[in-house]
Design an enzyme around this catalytic site. Structure first.
Site, PDB file in Angstrom:
ATOM      1  N   ASP A  45       0.852  -1.184   0.000  1.00  0.00           N
ATOM      2  CA  ASP A  45       0.000   0.000   0.000  1.00  0.00           C
ATOM      3  C   ASP A  45       0.891   1.237   0.000  1.00  0.00           C
ATOM      4  O   ASP A  45       1.597   1.498   0.972  1.00  0.00           O
ATOM      5  CB  ASP A  45      -0.916   0.029   1.229  1.00  0.00           C
ATOM      6  CG  ASP A  45      -1.762   1.289   1.210  1.00  0.00           C
ATOM      7  OD1 ASP A  45      -2.624   1.382   0.311  1.00  0.00           O
ATOM      8  OD2 ASP A  45      -1.538   2.203   2.035  1.00  0.00           O
ATOM      9  N   TYR A  50       3.474   9.872   0.361  1.00  0.00           N
ATOM     10  CA  TYR A  50       4.441   9.311   1.322  1.00  0.00           C
ATOM     11  C   TYR A  50       5.880   9.704   0.935  1.00  0.00           C
ATOM     12  O   TYR A  50       6.819   9.461   1.685  1.00  0.00           O
ATOM     13  CB  TYR A  50       4.323   7.781   1.409  1.00  0.00           C
ATOM     14  CG  TYR A  50       2.963   7.289   1.919  1.00  0.00           C
ATOM     15  CD1 TYR A  50       2.083   8.144   2.578  1.00  0.00           C
ATOM     16  CD2 TYR A  50       2.565   5.970   1.736  1.00  0.00           C
ATOM     17  CE1 TYR A  50       0.846   7.706   3.028  1.00  0.00           C
ATOM     18  CE2 TYR A  50       1.316   5.514   2.188  1.00  0.00           C
ATOM     19  CZ  TYR A  50       0.469   6.388   2.830  1.00  0.00           C
ATOM     20  OH  TYR A  50      -0.757   5.951   3.269  1.00  0.00           O
ATOM     21  N   LYS A  75      -1.797   6.064  -4.479  1.00  0.00           N
ATOM     22  CA  LYS A  75      -2.876   7.037  -4.237  1.00  0.00           C
ATOM     23  C   LYS A  75      -2.568   8.406  -4.835  1.00  0.00           C
ATOM     24  O   LYS A  75      -1.429   8.885  -4.726  1.00  0.00           O
ATOM     25  CB  LYS A  75      -3.109   7.195  -2.729  1.00  0.00           C
ATOM     26  CG  LYS A  75      -3.271   5.877  -1.993  1.00  0.00           C
ATOM     27  CD  LYS A  75      -3.657   6.088  -0.538  1.00  0.00           C
ATOM     28  CE  LYS A  75      -3.476   4.818   0.263  1.00  0.00           C
ATOM     29  NZ  LYS A  75      -2.079   4.624   0.733  1.00  0.00           N
ATOM     30  N   HIS A 106      -6.656   9.650  -2.444  1.00  0.00           N
ATOM     31  CA  HIS A 106      -6.160   9.494  -1.072  1.00  0.00           C
ATOM     32  C   HIS A 106      -7.140  10.068  -0.046  1.00  0.00           C
ATOM     33  O   HIS A 106      -7.365   9.477   1.010  1.00  0.00           O
ATOM     34  CB  HIS A 106      -4.795  10.185  -0.951  1.00  0.00           C
ATOM     35  CG  HIS A 106      -3.946   9.674   0.160  1.00  0.00           C
ATOM     36  ND1 HIS A 106      -2.588   9.670   0.115  1.00  0.00           N
ATOM     37  CD2 HIS A 106      -4.268   9.157   1.365  1.00  0.00           C
ATOM     38  CE1 HIS A 106      -2.105   9.167   1.247  1.00  0.00           C
ATOM     39  NE2 HIS A 106      -3.112   8.844   2.021  1.00  0.00           N
TER      40      HIS A 106
HETATM   41  N1  LIG Z   1      -5.405   6.029   3.146  1.00  0.00           N
HETATM   42  C1  LIG Z   1      -4.931   6.716   4.167  1.00  0.00           C
HETATM   43  O1  LIG Z   1      -5.230   7.913   4.341  1.00  0.00           O
HETATM   44  C2  LIG Z   1      -4.044   6.042   5.145  1.00  0.00           C
HETATM   45  C3  LIG Z   1      -3.863   6.607   6.427  1.00  0.00           C
HETATM   46  C4  LIG Z   1      -3.048   5.936   7.329  1.00  0.00           C
HETATM   47  C5  LIG Z   1      -2.411   4.754   6.965  1.00  0.00           C
HETATM   48  N2  LIG Z   1      -2.581   4.238   5.695  1.00  0.00           N
HETATM   49  C6  LIG Z   1      -1.901   3.006   5.268  1.00  0.00           C
HETATM   50  O2  LIG Z   1      -2.048   2.012   6.287  1.00  0.00           O
HETATM   51  C7  LIG Z   1      -0.759   1.544   6.678  1.00  0.00           C
HETATM   52  C8  LIG Z   1      -0.764   1.078   8.132  1.00  0.00           C
HETATM   53  O3  LIG Z   1      -1.177   2.106   8.993  1.00  0.00           O
HETATM   54  P1  LIG Z   1      -0.162   2.852   9.990  1.00  0.00           P
HETATM   55  O4  LIG Z   1       1.172   2.841   9.369  1.00  0.00           O
HETATM   56  O5  LIG Z   1      -0.787   4.153  10.342  1.00  0.00           O
HETATM   57  O6  LIG Z   1      -0.206   2.012  11.327  1.00  0.00           O
HETATM   58  P2  LIG Z   1      -0.382   0.472  11.822  1.00  0.00           P
HETATM   59  O7  LIG Z   1       0.012  -0.480  10.775  1.00  0.00           O
HETATM   60  O8  LIG Z   1      -1.718   0.383  12.452  1.00  0.00           O
HETATM   61  O9  LIG Z   1       0.682   0.472  13.010  1.00  0.00           O
HETATM   62  C9  LIG Z   1       2.037   0.682  12.745  1.00  0.00           C
HETATM   63  C10 LIG Z   1       2.760   0.747  14.080  1.00  0.00           C
HETATM   64  O10 LIG Z   1       2.632  -0.517  14.749  1.00  0.00           O
HETATM   65  C11 LIG Z   1       3.928  -1.067  15.009  1.00  0.00           C
HETATM   66  N3  LIG Z   1       3.835  -2.518  14.740  1.00  0.00           N
HETATM   67  C12 LIG Z   1       3.610  -3.138  13.559  1.00  0.00           C
HETATM   68  N4  LIG Z   1       3.546  -4.469  13.712  1.00  0.00           N
HETATM   69  C13 LIG Z   1       3.749  -4.711  15.019  1.00  0.00           C
HETATM   70  C14 LIG Z   1       3.835  -5.893  15.800  1.00  0.00           C
HETATM   71  N5  LIG Z   1       3.659  -7.099  15.264  1.00  0.00           N
HETATM   72  N6  LIG Z   1       4.070  -5.765  17.139  1.00  0.00           N
HETATM   73  C15 LIG Z   1       4.233  -4.544  17.713  1.00  0.00           C
HETATM   74  N7  LIG Z   1       4.169  -3.387  17.019  1.00  0.00           N
HETATM   75  C16 LIG Z   1       3.939  -3.464  15.690  1.00  0.00           C
HETATM   76  C17 LIG Z   1       4.880  -0.346  14.089  1.00  0.00           C
HETATM   77  O11 LIG Z   1       6.128  -0.207  14.707  1.00  0.00           O
HETATM   78  P3  LIG Z   1       7.466  -0.921  14.126  1.00  0.00           P
HETATM   79  O12 LIG Z   1       7.730  -0.324  12.783  1.00  0.00           O
HETATM   80  O13 LIG Z   1       8.486  -0.567  15.142  1.00  0.00           O
HETATM   81  O14 LIG Z   1       7.163  -2.392  14.066  1.00  0.00           O
HETATM   82  C18 LIG Z   1       4.226   1.032  13.932  1.00  0.00           C
HETATM   83  O15 LIG Z   1       4.609   1.898  14.980  1.00  0.00           O
HETATM   84  C19 LIG Z   1       0.148   2.759   6.407  1.00  0.00           C
HETATM   85  O16 LIG Z   1       1.503   2.413   6.409  1.00  0.00           O
HETATM   86  C20 LIG Z   1      -0.400   3.208   5.069  1.00  0.00           C
HETATM   87  O17 LIG Z   1       0.085   2.384   4.028  1.00  0.00           O
HETATM   88  C21 LIG Z   1      -3.413   4.857   4.797  1.00  0.00           C
END
Ligand SMILES: NC(=O)c1ccc[n+]([C@@H]2O[C@H](COP(=O)([O-])OP(=O)(O)OC[C@H]3O[C@@H](n4cnc5c(N)ncnc54)[C@H](OP(=O)(O)O)[C@@H]3O)[C@@H](O)[C@H]2O)c1
Length: 299
Positions: A45, A50, A75, A106
């Site tokens: 994704d 980004y 996006k 997005h």
């Molecule tokens: N469309 C949109 O507007 C939008 C908005 C937000 C996000 N997104 C997409 O969604 C993706 C995921 O969302 P996000 O990046 O906000 O957050 P997330 O995936 O909910 O959480 C990421 C956080 O969790 C930690 N983590 C991941 N796996 C883990 C595990 N197994 N155990 C403990 N901690 C863990 C990571 O730290 P570490 O790196 O230290 O493991 C990081 O700090 C984004 O990267 C992006 O591609 C899209």
């Protein structure tokens, strides 16, 4: 058995778990993405906003995984709504690919393309500088046209951060239904109303920030820890499995090889555990992702 894929209305198969790439930058981001692709991830994704598309592109190339093995999502950035075709060209060039499997708007938030910041342009009074004489319906029309004109570059188009109101507006204006709506989705923001609307219209919800993003309190929740321990897994594995069991692909992000691998190992939770995770979330309702350019409906 939890599904490996979800099938969109157009027949495309979306892997149940993908790697989010927000903040996966530089050498660390490159290694994380390459590692994920070489160890079973079949979806990335990504987003123009980004500002890491070259890193993603290099990781794809160096992974040795064939392009057609990867479901690649990108996006259209907010500041490019009025220049969508150029944004698509730049995206394909930066990623070094011929096509996207899915291109999303997005946010339903067109911002000034010629403003004072490429990401969040501001007016003199500090408020967000929106694109004049433009709206997300116009943007959707551009995306529909690009999809029609360049089916070889865009396999499908969808949206992100859309509520029912915005979905109804673009469907009514164009008759073209987005195949995906990517939104914040985890037990504390379980989007039941939107899930029902999307299901009725053939729109697949995809879960972003499925762990509650950076510093998530969900990962410290004692009740969730109990369910995870009982099943011999971690809280993130429970949250990801909960999403897939409920009917949507999930895109967690991590920089750690170990956690990237862990997040792909799903667990079949019992009905009681799934219900309990939903209950814990509804007692702790929270939206972690907000933006100055958009007002969300209540969750
Ligand atoms: N469309 C949109 O507007 C939008 C908005 C937000 C996000 N997104 C997409 O969604 C993706 C995921 O969302 P996000 O990046 O906000 O957050 P997330 O995936 O909910 O959480 C990421 C956080 O969790 C930690 N983590 C991941 N796996 C883990 C595990 N197994 N155990 C403990 N901690 C863990 C990571 O730290 P570490 O790196 O230290 O493991 C990081 O700090 C984004 O990267 C992006 O591609 C899209």
């Amino acid at each position: 058995m939890l599904p490996d894929y979800f099938t969109l209305v157009n027949g495309q198969k979306v892997p149940s778990v993908g790697l989010g790439t927000w903040q996966l930058e530089g050498g660390k981001g490159y290694s994380a993405i390459k590692h994920a692709l070489q160890n079973g991830y079949k979806m990335l994704d990504c987003a123009f906003a980004y500002y890491n598309q070259e890193v993603v592109g290099r990781a794809i190339k160096d992974s040795g995984i064939a392009r057609e093995e990867i479901f690649l999502v990108d996006k259209l950035a907010n500041t490019w709504h009025s220049a969508a075709e150029k944004n698509l060209e730049l995206t394909l060039k930066s990623l070094g690919v011929e096509y996207l499997d899915l291109w999303l708007m997005h946010w339903p938030s067109p911002l000034n393309h010629h403003g004072n910041d490429p990401k969040t342009p501001k007016l003199a009074d500090g408020s967000v500088d929106f694109e004049k004489d433009w709206d997300y319906v116009k943007t959707w029309k551009s995306m529909v046209e690009l999809h029609r004109n360049y089916p070889e570059k865009l396999k499908s188009i969808g949206v992100a951060n859309f509520g029912v109101k915005e979905l109804e507006a673009i469907i009514e204006a164009t008759g073209v239904v987005p195949v995906v709506n990517q939104v914040e989705l985890h037990p504390s923001c379980n989007q039941q109303q939107l899930f029902k609307f999307c299901g009725d219209h053939g729109i697949q919800l995809v879960a972003y920030s499925p762990l509650g993003s950076i510093g998530s309190p969900l990962l410290q929740n004692e009740d969730l820890a109990g369910i995870a321990a009982k099943n011999g897994v971690t809280i993130p594995q429970c949250l990801i499995s909960w999403g897939v069991a409920n009917g949507w692909p999930v895109i967690p992000r991590s920089t750690s090889f170990e956690r990237i691998d862990q997040n792909l190992q799903l667990v079949e939770l019992s009905k009681d555990d799934l219900f309990e995770i939903t209950r814990i979330g509804s007692q702790n309702k929270h939206r972690f992702v907000t933006a100055p350019w958009h007002s969300f409906a209540e969750i």
